[in-house]
Design an enzyme around this catalytic site. Structure first.
Site, PDB file in Angstrom:
ATOM      1  N   ILE A  14       0.843  -1.201   0.000  1.00  0.00           N
ATOM      2  CA  ILE A  14       0.000   0.000   0.000  1.00  0.00           C
ATOM      3  C   ILE A  14       0.876   1.248   0.000  1.00  0.00           C
ATOM      4  O   ILE A  14       0.599   2.221  -0.706  1.00  0.00           O
ATOM      5  CB  ILE A  14      -0.931  -0.015   1.240  1.00  0.00           C
ATOM      6  CG1 ILE A  14      -1.955  -1.155   1.127  1.00  0.00           C
ATOM      7  CG2 ILE A  14      -1.637   1.330   1.405  1.00  0.00           C
ATOM      8  CD1 ILE A  14      -2.790  -1.385   2.378  1.00  0.00           C
ATOM      9  N   ASN A  82       2.432   4.715   7.524  1.00  0.00           N
ATOM     10  CA  ASN A  82       1.867   3.534   6.862  1.00  0.00           C
ATOM     11  C   ASN A  82       2.546   2.236   7.310  1.00  0.00           C
ATOM     12  O   ASN A  82       1.922   1.173   7.264  1.00  0.00           O
ATOM     13  CB  ASN A  82       2.017   3.709   5.341  1.00  0.00           C
ATOM     14  CG  ASN A  82       1.838   2.408   4.592  1.00  0.00           C
ATOM     15  OD1 ASN A  82       0.726   1.952   4.379  1.00  0.00           O
ATOM     16  ND2 ASN A  82       2.947   1.776   4.199  1.00  0.00           N
ATOM     17  N   GLY A  84       3.634  -1.011   8.850  1.00  0.00           N
ATOM     18  CA  GLY A  84       2.902  -1.838   9.809  1.00  0.00           C
ATOM     19  C   GLY A  84       3.218  -3.301   9.607  1.00  0.00           C
ATOM     20  O   GLY A  84       3.646  -3.722   8.532  1.00  0.00           O
ATOM     21  N   GLN A 141     -10.628  -8.362  15.396  1.00  0.00           N
ATOM     22  CA  GLN A 141     -10.437  -9.539  14.533  1.00  0.00           C
ATOM     23  C   GLN A 141      -9.843 -10.688  15.333  1.00  0.00           C
ATOM     24  O   GLN A 141      -8.906 -10.480  16.129  1.00  0.00           O
ATOM     25  CB  GLN A 141      -9.516  -9.179  13.353  1.00  0.00           C
ATOM     26  CG  GLN A 141      -9.190 -10.305  12.404  1.00  0.00           C
ATOM     27  CD  GLN A 141     -10.427 -10.898  11.717  1.00  0.00           C
ATOM     28  OE1 GLN A 141     -11.457 -10.248  11.561  1.00  0.00           O
ATOM     29  NE2 GLN A 141     -10.329 -12.144  11.330  1.00  0.00           N
ATOM     30  N   GLN A 144      -6.026 -11.213  16.378  1.00  0.00           N
ATOM     31  CA  GLN A 144      -5.338  -9.931  16.140  1.00  0.00           C
ATOM     32  C   GLN A 144      -5.552  -8.945  17.296  1.00  0.00           C
ATOM     33  O   GLN A 144      -5.732  -7.747  17.060  1.00  0.00           O
ATOM     34  CB  GLN A 144      -5.815  -9.304  14.829  1.00  0.00           C
ATOM     35  CG  GLN A 144      -5.266 -10.013  13.588  1.00  0.00           C
ATOM     36  CD  GLN A 144      -5.347  -9.171  12.335  1.00  0.00           C
ATOM     37  OE1 GLN A 144      -6.244  -8.355  12.182  1.00  0.00           O
ATOM     38  NE2 GLN A 144      -4.393  -9.363  11.422  1.00  0.00           N
ATOM     39  N   TYR A 147      -2.761  -6.394  16.907  1.00  0.00           N
ATOM     40  CA  TYR A 147      -2.909  -5.557  15.705  1.00  0.00           C
ATOM     41  C   TYR A 147      -4.126  -4.633  15.839  1.00  0.00           C
ATOM     42  O   TYR A 147      -4.043  -3.420  15.567  1.00  0.00           O
ATOM     43  CB  TYR A 147      -3.060  -6.480  14.494  1.00  0.00           C
ATOM     44  CG  TYR A 147      -3.139  -5.793  13.157  1.00  0.00           C
ATOM     45  CD1 TYR A 147      -1.990  -5.367  12.490  1.00  0.00           C
ATOM     46  CD2 TYR A 147      -4.371  -5.589  12.523  1.00  0.00           C
ATOM     47  CE1 TYR A 147      -2.059  -4.764  11.239  1.00  0.00           C
ATOM     48  CE2 TYR A 147      -4.449  -4.983  11.277  1.00  0.00           C
ATOM     49  CZ  TYR A 147      -3.295  -4.574  10.638  1.00  0.00           C
ATOM     50  OH  TYR A 147      -3.365  -3.977   9.400  1.00  0.00           O
ATOM     51  N   GLY A 178      -9.891  -2.076   4.092  1.00  0.00           N
ATOM     52  CA  GLY A 178     -10.292  -3.460   4.318  1.00  0.00           C
ATOM     53  C   GLY A 178      -9.151  -4.343   3.843  1.00  0.00           C
ATOM     54  O   GLY A 178      -7.980  -3.960   3.932  1.00  0.00           O
ATOM     55  N   TYR A 179      -9.469  -5.514   3.308  1.00  0.00           N
ATOM     56  CA  TYR A 179      -8.399  -6.417   2.873  1.00  0.00           C
ATOM     57  C   TYR A 179      -7.903  -6.031   1.482  1.00  0.00           C
ATOM     58  O   TYR A 179      -8.684  -5.957   0.538  1.00  0.00           O
ATOM     59  CB  TYR A 179      -8.899  -7.866   2.896  1.00  0.00           C
ATOM     60  CG  TYR A 179      -9.053  -8.351   4.315  1.00  0.00           C
ATOM     61  CD1 TYR A 179      -7.976  -8.899   4.996  1.00  0.00           C
ATOM     62  CD2 TYR A 179     -10.268  -8.219   4.985  1.00  0.00           C
ATOM     63  CE1 TYR A 179      -8.100  -9.319   6.319  1.00  0.00           C
ATOM     64  CE2 TYR A 179     -10.403  -8.640   6.305  1.00  0.00           C
ATOM     65  CZ  TYR A 179      -9.317  -9.187   6.968  1.00  0.00           C
ATOM     66  OH  TYR A 179      -9.445  -9.590   8.265  1.00  0.00           O
ATOM     67  N   ILE A 180      -6.611  -5.758   1.404  1.00  0.00           N
ATOM     68  CA  ILE A 180      -5.999  -5.257   0.177  1.00  0.00           C
ATOM     69  C   ILE A 180      -4.982  -6.288  -0.322  1.00  0.00           C
ATOM     70  O   ILE A 180      -4.267  -6.891   0.495  1.00  0.00           O
ATOM     71  CB  ILE A 180      -5.287  -3.901   0.445  1.00  0.00           C
ATOM     72  CG1 ILE A 180      -6.224  -2.911   1.166  1.00  0.00           C
ATOM     73  CG2 ILE A 180      -4.733  -3.303  -0.849  1.00  0.00           C
ATOM     74  CD1 ILE A 180      -7.492  -2.542   0.434  1.00  0.00           C
TER      75      ILE A 180
HETATM   76  N1  LIG Z   1      -2.806  -5.242   3.264  1.00  0.00           N
HETATM   77  C1  LIG Z   1      -3.968  -5.078   3.848  1.00  0.00           C
HETATM   78  O1  LIG Z   1      -4.952  -5.743   3.557  1.00  0.00           O
HETATM   79  C2  LIG Z   1      -4.132  -4.026   4.909  1.00  0.00           C
HETATM   80  C3  LIG Z   1      -5.412  -3.818   5.419  1.00  0.00           C
HETATM   81  C4  LIG Z   1      -5.592  -2.835   6.374  1.00  0.00           C
HETATM   82  C5  LIG Z   1      -4.517  -2.085   6.809  1.00  0.00           C
HETATM   83  N2  LIG Z   1      -3.284  -2.327   6.305  1.00  0.00           N
HETATM   84  C6  LIG Z   1      -2.177  -1.510   6.790  1.00  0.00           C
HETATM   85  O2  LIG Z   1      -1.556  -0.851   5.700  1.00  0.00           O
HETATM   86  C7  LIG Z   1      -0.166  -0.671   5.979  1.00  0.00           C
HETATM   87  C8  LIG Z   1       0.673  -1.244   4.847  1.00  0.00           C
HETATM   88  O3  LIG Z   1       0.373  -2.627   4.730  1.00  0.00           O
HETATM   89  P1  LIG Z   1       0.916  -3.514   3.499  1.00  0.00           P
HETATM   90  O4  LIG Z   1      -0.021  -4.649   3.368  1.00  0.00           O
HETATM   91  O5  LIG Z   1       1.188  -2.650   2.340  1.00  0.00           O
HETATM   92  O6  LIG Z   1       2.291  -4.063   4.134  1.00  0.00           O
HETATM   93  P2  LIG Z   1       3.558  -4.732   3.436  1.00  0.00           P
HETATM   94  O7  LIG Z   1       3.280  -5.046   1.989  1.00  0.00           O
HETATM   95  O8  LIG Z   1       3.954  -5.834   4.344  1.00  0.00           O
HETATM   96  O9  LIG Z   1       4.656  -3.549   3.485  1.00  0.00           O
HETATM   97  C9  LIG Z   1       5.020  -3.052   4.732  1.00  0.00           C
HETATM   98  C10 LIG Z   1       5.989  -1.898   4.574  1.00  0.00           C
HETATM   99  O10 LIG Z   1       6.290  -1.408   5.901  1.00  0.00           O
HETATM  100  C11 LIG Z   1       7.697  -1.476   6.120  1.00  0.00           C
HETATM  101  N3  LIG Z   1       7.944  -1.751   7.542  1.00  0.00           N
HETATM  102  C12 LIG Z   1       7.546  -2.807   8.280  1.00  0.00           C
HETATM  103  N4  LIG Z   1       8.023  -2.703   9.537  1.00  0.00           N
HETATM  104  C13 LIG Z   1       8.737  -1.568   9.589  1.00  0.00           C
HETATM  105  C14 LIG Z   1       9.518  -0.926  10.592  1.00  0.00           C
HETATM  106  N5  LIG Z   1       9.637  -1.429  11.836  1.00  0.00           N
HETATM  107  N6  LIG Z   1      10.147   0.251  10.285  1.00  0.00           N
HETATM  108  C15 LIG Z   1      10.034   0.784   9.037  1.00  0.00           C
HETATM  109  N7  LIG Z   1       9.332   0.229   8.056  1.00  0.00           N
HETATM  110  C16 LIG Z   1       8.700  -0.942   8.320  1.00  0.00           C
HETATM  111  C17 LIG Z   1       8.185  -2.576   5.196  1.00  0.00           C
HETATM  112  O11 LIG Z   1       9.592  -2.431   4.949  1.00  0.00           O
HETATM  113  P3  LIG Z   1      10.429  -3.682   4.313  1.00  0.00           P
HETATM  114  O12 LIG Z   1      10.085  -3.690   2.847  1.00  0.00           O
HETATM  115  O13 LIG Z   1      11.845  -3.336   4.577  1.00  0.00           O
HETATM  116  O14 LIG Z   1       9.965  -4.905   5.021  1.00  0.00           O
HETATM  117  C18 LIG Z   1       7.317  -2.306   3.969  1.00  0.00           C
HETATM  118  O15 LIG Z   1       7.848  -1.213   3.225  1.00  0.00           O
HETATM  119  C19 LIG Z   1       0.094  -1.341   7.333  1.00  0.00           C
HETATM  120  O16 LIG Z   1       0.046  -0.395   8.368  1.00  0.00           O
HETATM  121  C20 LIG Z   1      -1.074  -2.309   7.455  1.00  0.00           C
HETATM  122  O17 LIG Z   1      -1.365  -2.599   8.797  1.00  0.00           O
HETATM  123  C21 LIG Z   1      -3.052  -3.293   5.353  1.00  0.00           C
END
Ligand SMILES: NC(=O)c1ccc[n+]([C@@H]2O[C@H](COP(=O)([O-])OP(=O)(O)OC[C@H]3O[C@@H](n4cnc5c(N)ncnc54)[C@H](OP(=O)(O)O)[C@@H]3O)[C@@H](O)[C@H]2O)c1
Length: 240
Positions: A14, A82, A84, A141, A144, A147, A178-180
């Site tokens: 994201i 962002n 997480g 959830q 979670q 989380y 939501g779920y992405i």
């Molecule tokens: N995917 C979903 O369905 C969804 C739904 C609701 C909310 N979200 C939220 O949206 C956000 C992004 O999710 P995503 O699915 O895109 O995650 P992702 O694909 O796993 O990417 C996570 C990003 O965060 C970085 N990161 C993780 N831990 C970190 C730390 N301690 N310090 C600095 N950077 C860190 C990672 O760096 P590296 O590349 O170095 O690992 C990566 O760039 C999160 O906050 C997540 O909770 C996601």
């Protein structure tokens, strides 16, 4: 003059879509990541967006990293918290380490990201704080507790920051995806993912770009009166 935006975790998923959308809207963008150098390097090669490595869970690292970004890219006008992680487990099996890792990254990470940029935003009388929360912070959830606690916390953070920043021209809002379809969601077993999709009235996962567009809108001048809000983008997953 172009505004500067910082996107934590902006090299993948994201966050990468957010970084690209803000760049397309004319911002100077800096993206951070935690450790995946390869993904960050190919993201920079593809987009021309500079990446910076630090752990958002560490205040000193975040402050030093942000100072470097401000020196190299410009004073930060838009900050997107962002980054997480998930460390899922049913509560009776959740370890204190799983609890703490998620709190450190997802919740303390927001403090560590916003706190160093806040004084500059107050001084310049403009700022946009956008925190990526989650539908699971709104509804809870299974497996979670850690989380969901952090993502519900995000909503409390932006509602409070909004009240502190409003007269200084700063807005603070949350986006609740939501779920992405990112690696985070694609990492769950296929059976679980199918069960998740069956619960989404839209019948599909969201795309990262659909979240990025919400962020780009909240960052824009048009969104000045939207403050302390949450935008849900979840394909009609109802809760309440
Ligand atoms: N995917 C979903 O369905 C969804 C739904 C609701 C909310 N979200 C939220 O949206 C956000 C992004 O999710 P995503 O699915 O895109 O995650 P992702 O694909 O796993 O990417 C996570 C990003 O965060 C970085 N990161 C993780 N831990 C970190 C730390 N301690 N310090 C600095 N950077 C860190 C990672 O760096 P590296 O590349 O170095 O690992 C990566 O760039 C999160 O906050 C997540 O909770 C996601």
């Amino acid at each position: 003059m172009a505004r500067t935006a910082l996107v934590t975790g902006g090299s993948r998923g994201i966050g990468a879509a957010i970084s690209k959308a803000l760049k397309a809207d004319g911002y100077n963008v800096a993206a951070t990541y935690a450790g995946n150098d390869e993904a960050a390097a190919s993201f920079t090669e593809e987009t021309g967006i500079k990446t910076y490595k630090w752990n958002v869970g560490d205040y000193a690292e975040s402050k030093a990293g942000i100072e470097k970004v401000e020196a190299e890219v410009g004073p930060i006008d838009v900050v997107v918290a962002n980054a997480g992680i998930t460390r899922d487990a049913p509560f009776h099996k959740m370890t204190p380490e799983q609890w703490q890792q998620v709190i450190d990254t997802n919740l303390t990470g927001v403090f560590n990201t916003v706190h160093p940029v806040w004084p500059g935003m107050r001084e310049r009388k403009f700022g946009r704080v956008i925190v990526i929360s989650s539908v699971n912070g709104q509804k809870g959830q299974f497996a979670q507790v850690n989380y969901a606690a952090t993502k519900a916390g995000d909503i409390g953070i932006v509602r409070s920051l909004a009240q502190e920043g409003a007269r200084a021209g700063i807005t603070a809002n949350a986006v609740c995806p939501g779920y992405i379809a990112t690696e985070m969601v694609m990492a769950v077993p296929e059976k679980v993912r199918e069960a998740i999709i069956s619960q989404i009235p839209a019948g599909r996962l969201g795309e990262p770009e659909e979240i990025a567009r919400c962020v780009a809108f909240l960052a824009s001048d048009d969104a000045q009166f939207i403050n302390g809000s949450t935008i849900s983008a979840n394909g009609a997953q109802f809760f309440g």
